[in-house]
Design a protein around this motif. Structure first.
Motif, PDB file in Angstrom:
ATOM      1  N   THR A  83      -6.214  -8.502  -7.890  1.00 43.53           N
ATOM      2  CA  THR A  83      -6.595  -8.275  -9.280  1.00 43.53           C
ATOM      3  C   THR A  83      -6.963  -6.812  -9.510  1.00 43.53           C
ATOM      4  O   THR A  83      -6.616  -6.222 -10.540  1.00 43.53           O
ATOM      5  N   GLY A  84      -7.656  -6.220  -8.546  1.00 52.04           N
ATOM      6  CA  GLY A  84      -8.038  -4.820  -8.656  1.00 52.04           C
ATOM      7  C   GLY A  84      -6.836  -3.904  -8.759  1.00 52.04           C
ATOM      8  O   GLY A  84      -6.827  -2.936  -9.540  1.00 52.04           O
ATOM      9  N   MET A  85      -5.804  -4.187  -7.977  1.00 53.17           N
ATOM     10  CA  MET A  85      -4.583  -3.385  -8.045  1.00 53.17           C
ATOM     11  C   MET A  85      -3.899  -3.532  -9.403  1.00 53.17           C
ATOM     12  O   MET A  85      -3.407  -2.552  -9.982  1.00 53.17           O
ATOM     13  N   LEU A  86      -3.866  -4.752  -9.924  1.00 59.73           N
ATOM     14  CA  LEU A  86      -3.231  -4.982 -11.222  1.00 59.73           C
ATOM     15  C   LEU A  86      -4.009  -4.294 -12.344  1.00 59.73           C
ATOM     16  O   LEU A  86      -3.409  -3.682 -13.247  1.00 59.73           O
ATOM     17  N   VAL A  87      -5.341  -4.402 -12.294  1.00 59.50           N
ATOM     18  CA  VAL A  87      -6.169  -3.734 -13.303  1.00 59.50           C
ATOM     19  C   VAL A  87      -6.012  -2.222 -13.197  1.00 59.50           C
ATOM     20  O   VAL A  87      -5.890  -1.515 -14.212  1.00 59.50           O
ATOM     21  N   LEU A 210       8.519   9.886  -5.899  1.00 58.06           N
ATOM     22  CA  LEU A 210       7.299   9.434  -5.240  1.00 58.06           C
ATOM     23  C   LEU A 210       6.082  10.216  -5.724  1.00 58.06           C
ATOM     24  O   LEU A 210       4.988   9.654  -5.871  1.00 58.06           O
ATOM     25  N   VAL A 211       6.252  11.515  -5.961  1.00 59.57           N
ATOM     26  CA  VAL A 211       5.139  12.323  -6.462  1.00 59.57           C
ATOM     27  C   VAL A 211       4.716  11.830  -7.836  1.00 59.57           C
ATOM     28  O   VAL A 211       3.529  11.811  -8.175  1.00 59.57           O
ATOM     29  N   HIS A 212       5.690  11.384  -8.644  1.00 58.74           N
ATOM     30  CA  HIS A 212       5.394  10.884  -9.987  1.00 58.74           C
ATOM     31  C   HIS A 212       4.994   9.406  -9.887  1.00 58.74           C
ATOM     32  O   HIS A 212       5.738   8.508 -10.268  1.00 58.74           O
ATOM     33  N   TYR A 213       3.794   9.162  -9.362  1.00 59.52           N
ATOM     34  CA  TYR A 213       3.362   7.799  -9.048  1.00 59.52           C
ATOM     35  C   TYR A 213       3.280   6.854 -10.255  1.00 59.52           C
ATOM     36  O   TYR A 213       3.408   5.641 -10.058  1.00 59.52           O
ATOM     37  N   PRO A 214       3.065   7.305 -11.509  1.00 63.31           N
ATOM     38  CA  PRO A 214       3.086   6.329 -12.612  1.00 63.31           C
ATOM     39  C   PRO A 214       4.414   5.581 -12.726  1.00 63.31           C
ATOM     40  O   PRO A 214       4.451   4.466 -13.263  1.00 63.31           O
ATOM     41  N   PHE A 217       3.880   2.858  -9.540  1.00 70.49           N
ATOM     42  CA  PHE A 217       2.606   2.228  -9.198  1.00 70.49           C
ATOM     43  C   PHE A 217       2.593   0.752  -9.607  1.00 70.49           C
ATOM     44  O   PHE A 217       2.012  -0.086  -8.911  1.00 70.49           O
ATOM     45  N   VAL A 218       3.220   0.428 -10.729  1.00 65.11           N
ATOM     46  CA  VAL A 218       3.263  -0.966 -11.184  1.00 65.11           C
ATOM     47  C   VAL A 218       3.974  -1.841 -10.158  1.00 65.11           C
ATOM     48  O   VAL A 218       3.519  -2.953  -9.839  1.00 65.11           O
ATOM     49  N   TYR A 219       5.110  -1.360  -9.627  1.00 64.99           N
ATOM     50  CA  TYR A 219       5.841  -2.127  -8.610  1.00 64.99           C
ATOM     51  C   TYR A 219       4.981  -2.333  -7.373  1.00 64.99           C
ATOM     52  O   TYR A 219       4.963  -3.426  -6.784  1.00 64.99           O
ATOM     53  N   LEU A 220       4.268  -1.285  -6.972  1.00 60.87           N
ATOM     54  CA  LEU A 220       3.405  -1.377  -5.795  1.00 60.87           C
ATOM     55  C   LEU A 220       2.297  -2.399  -6.017  1.00 60.87           C
ATOM     56  O   LEU A 220       1.972  -3.183  -5.122  1.00 60.87           O
ATOM     57  N   ALA A 221       1.717  -2.396  -7.220  1.00 57.06           N
ATOM     58  CA  ALA A 221       0.647  -3.338  -7.536  1.00 57.06           C
ATOM     59  C   ALA A 221       1.151  -4.780  -7.494  1.00 57.06           C
ATOM     60  O   ALA A 221       0.459  -5.683  -7.007  1.00 57.06           O
ATOM     61  N   LEU A 222       2.365  -5.011  -7.976  1.00 59.49           N
ATOM     62  CA  LEU A 222       2.934  -6.363  -7.935  1.00 59.49           C
ATOM     63  C   LEU A 222       3.206  -6.803  -6.500  1.00 59.49           C
ATOM     64  O   LEU A 222       2.928  -7.941  -6.120  1.00 59.49           O
ATOM     65  N   LEU A 223       3.748  -5.896  -5.684  1.00 59.74           N
ATOM     66  CA  LEU A 223       4.038  -6.218  -4.292  1.00 59.74           C
ATOM     67  C   LEU A 223       2.765  -6.454  -3.488  1.00 59.74           C
ATOM     68  O   LEU A 223       2.782  -7.166  -2.472  1.00 59.74           O
ATOM     69  N   ASP A 230       0.137  -4.528   2.290  1.00 59.82           N
ATOM     70  CA  ASP A 230      -1.052  -3.779   1.877  1.00 59.82           C
ATOM     71  C   ASP A 230      -0.609  -2.629   0.980  1.00 59.82           C
ATOM     72  O   ASP A 230      -0.220  -1.557   1.452  1.00 59.82           O
ATOM     73  N   GLY A 231      -0.664  -2.855  -0.335  1.00 57.96           N
ATOM     74  CA  GLY A 231      -0.215  -1.840  -1.276  1.00 57.96           C
ATOM     75  C   GLY A 231      -1.012  -0.553  -1.197  1.00 57.96           C
ATOM     76  O   GLY A 231      -0.467   0.535  -1.377  1.00 57.96           O
ATOM     77  N   SER A 232      -2.302  -0.665  -0.897  1.00 52.54           N
ATOM     78  CA  SER A 232      -3.150   0.528  -0.800  1.00 52.54           C
ATOM     79  C   SER A 232      -2.703   1.425   0.353  1.00 52.54           C
ATOM     80  O   SER A 232      -2.603   2.649   0.216  1.00 52.54           O
ATOM     81  N   ALA A 233      -2.453   0.811   1.513  1.00 53.11           N
ATOM     82  CA  ALA A 233      -2.010   1.589   2.672  1.00 53.11           C
ATOM     83  C   ALA A 233      -0.640   2.212   2.409  1.00 53.11           C
ATOM     84  O   ALA A 233      -0.400   3.381   2.746  1.00 53.11           O
ATOM     85  N   TRP A 234       0.258   1.442   1.801  1.00 55.49           N
ATOM     86  CA  TRP A 234       1.586   1.976   1.513  1.00 55.49           C
ATOM     87  C   TRP A 234       1.534   3.130   0.525  1.00 55.49           C
ATOM     88  O   TRP A 234       2.339   4.068   0.607  1.00 55.49           O
ATOM     89  N   PHE A 235       0.613   3.077  -0.422  1.00 59.05           N
ATOM     90  CA  PHE A 235       0.472   4.214  -1.338  1.00 59.05           C
ATOM     91  C   PHE A 235       0.120   5.475  -0.553  1.00 59.05           C
ATOM     92  O   PHE A 235       0.699   6.544  -0.785  1.00 59.05           O
ATOM     93  N   MET A 236      -0.822   5.351   0.370  1.00 54.66           N
ATOM     94  CA  MET A 236      -1.236   6.521   1.156  1.00 54.66           C
ATOM     95  C   MET A 236      -0.087   7.033   2.015  1.00 54.66           C
ATOM     96  O   MET A 236       0.130   8.251   2.115  1.00 54.66           O
ATOM     97  N   TYR A 237       0.663   6.121   2.643  1.00 52.58           N
ATOM     98  CA  TYR A 237       1.785   6.539   3.484  1.00 52.58           C
ATOM     99  C   TYR A 237       2.818   7.319   2.658  1.00 52.58           C
ATOM    100  O   TYR A 237       3.260   8.411   3.050  1.00 52.58           O
ATOM    101  N   LEU A 238       3.213   6.761   1.531  1.00 52.62           N
ATOM    102  CA  LEU A 238       4.284   7.347   0.717  1.00 52.62           C
ATOM    103  C   LEU A 238       3.818   8.620   0.015  1.00 52.62           C
ATOM    104  O   LEU A 238       4.497   9.664   0.071  1.00 52.62           O
TER     105      LEU A 238
END
Length: 265
Positions: A83-87, A210-214, A217-223, A230-238
């Motif tokens: 829920t936090g990722m979606l919000v 990838l630099v333009h995360y907006p 980010f929605v796709y990452l939150a859904l995944l 772990d969408g949070s970890a993948w955000f940091m990696y990418l």
């Protein structure tokens, strides 16, 4: 009015929707990315329909977007589940719509300025720092691993270094001319010919995306709702991965250009 403009006007709906379509057409950029053309800027045009006759200035809208972005960090840290990722994704998109609206409002009201473009660049980099810091705290709290705080500190330092490098290589003393923020986005850049140039172009285009995360980010939150993802970890990696590549490539270019003995001749 030309034939093309007349046809466009006839095709547009009347009333509020027609006015929003006109605002979008009159305030959009000639060169823009897919997400902006079909998602962010049309939504910003809806917002501008209500803002265009207010006393709000483009810079004030920029600051409002920055304040709204703090909600992304709050959602990531305080709501440590899917829920936090979606919000966070929803707040991030709202903040980005404001980010688009400031430039569109400036073009609509003929209030564009160079300092406004530099302010946009400054706020974007501050947002990147906030996002990296928020994700590192979230990962630390979720996994109880101190290493994520260290990754966050290193990541924020990396973003700062990359920003400093960008400002440096844009200086006319280094580049030979003054390069304005957003200039690369305004250039038409189709795929080059040849296998190797095309491969490099594809890699660079993917890195820019990838630099333009907006845009993703929605796709990452859904995944993030999938088991084992772990969408949070993948955000940091990418995100930090592409920043590391950029800082390495740009820093090496500065080293080669300014470090050779022939530079002083």
């Amino acid at each position: 009015m030309t034939t093309t403009e007349s046809d466009t006007t006839r095709d547009e709906p009347r009333g509020m929707l027609g006015e929003i379509a006109r605002i979008y057409r009159d305030s959009r950029k000639e060169q823009d990315i897919f997400w902006n053309v079909y998602v962010a800027r049309p939504l910003a045009a809806v917002l501008l329909y209500f803002l265009r006759r207010t006393a709000l200035t483009p810079n004030q809208v920029t600051f409002l977007g920055a304040v709204a972005f703090l909600g992304v960090a709050a959602a990531l840290i305080l709501m440590r589940d899917w829920t936090g990722m979606l919000v966070a994704a929803a707040i991030l998109q709202f903040a980005y719509i404001l980010d688009c609206a400031d430039g569109q409002l400036a073009r609509l009201k003929s209030m564009t300025s160079e300092v406004g473009a530099y302010l946009d660049f400054l706020i974007d980099e501050v947002k990147a720092l906030i996002l990296v810091g928020a994700f590192s705290v979230r990962l630390w709290l979720v996994h109880d691993e101190l290493v994520w705080l260290l990754v966050g500190l290193g990541g924020m330092a990396l973003v700062s270094i990359a920003t400093s490098l960008t400002n440096f290589v844009r200086r006319p003393e280094y580049a030979g001319r003054d390069i304005k923020p957003g200039e690369s986005a305004r250039r038409k850049s189709g795929a080059p010919k040849g296998l190797m140039p095309k491969a490099l172009w594809l890699v660079q285009s993917f890195a820019s995306w990838l630099v333009h995360y907006p845009s993703w980010f929605v796709y990452l939150a859904l995944l993030d709702g999938l088991d084992g993802f772990d969408g949070s970890a993948w955000f940091m990696y990418l995100f930090l991965g592409v920043y590391a590549l950029y800082a390495g490539k740009t820093g090496l270019g500065v080293l080669v250009k300014l470090g050779r003995p022939g530079f002083y001749k």
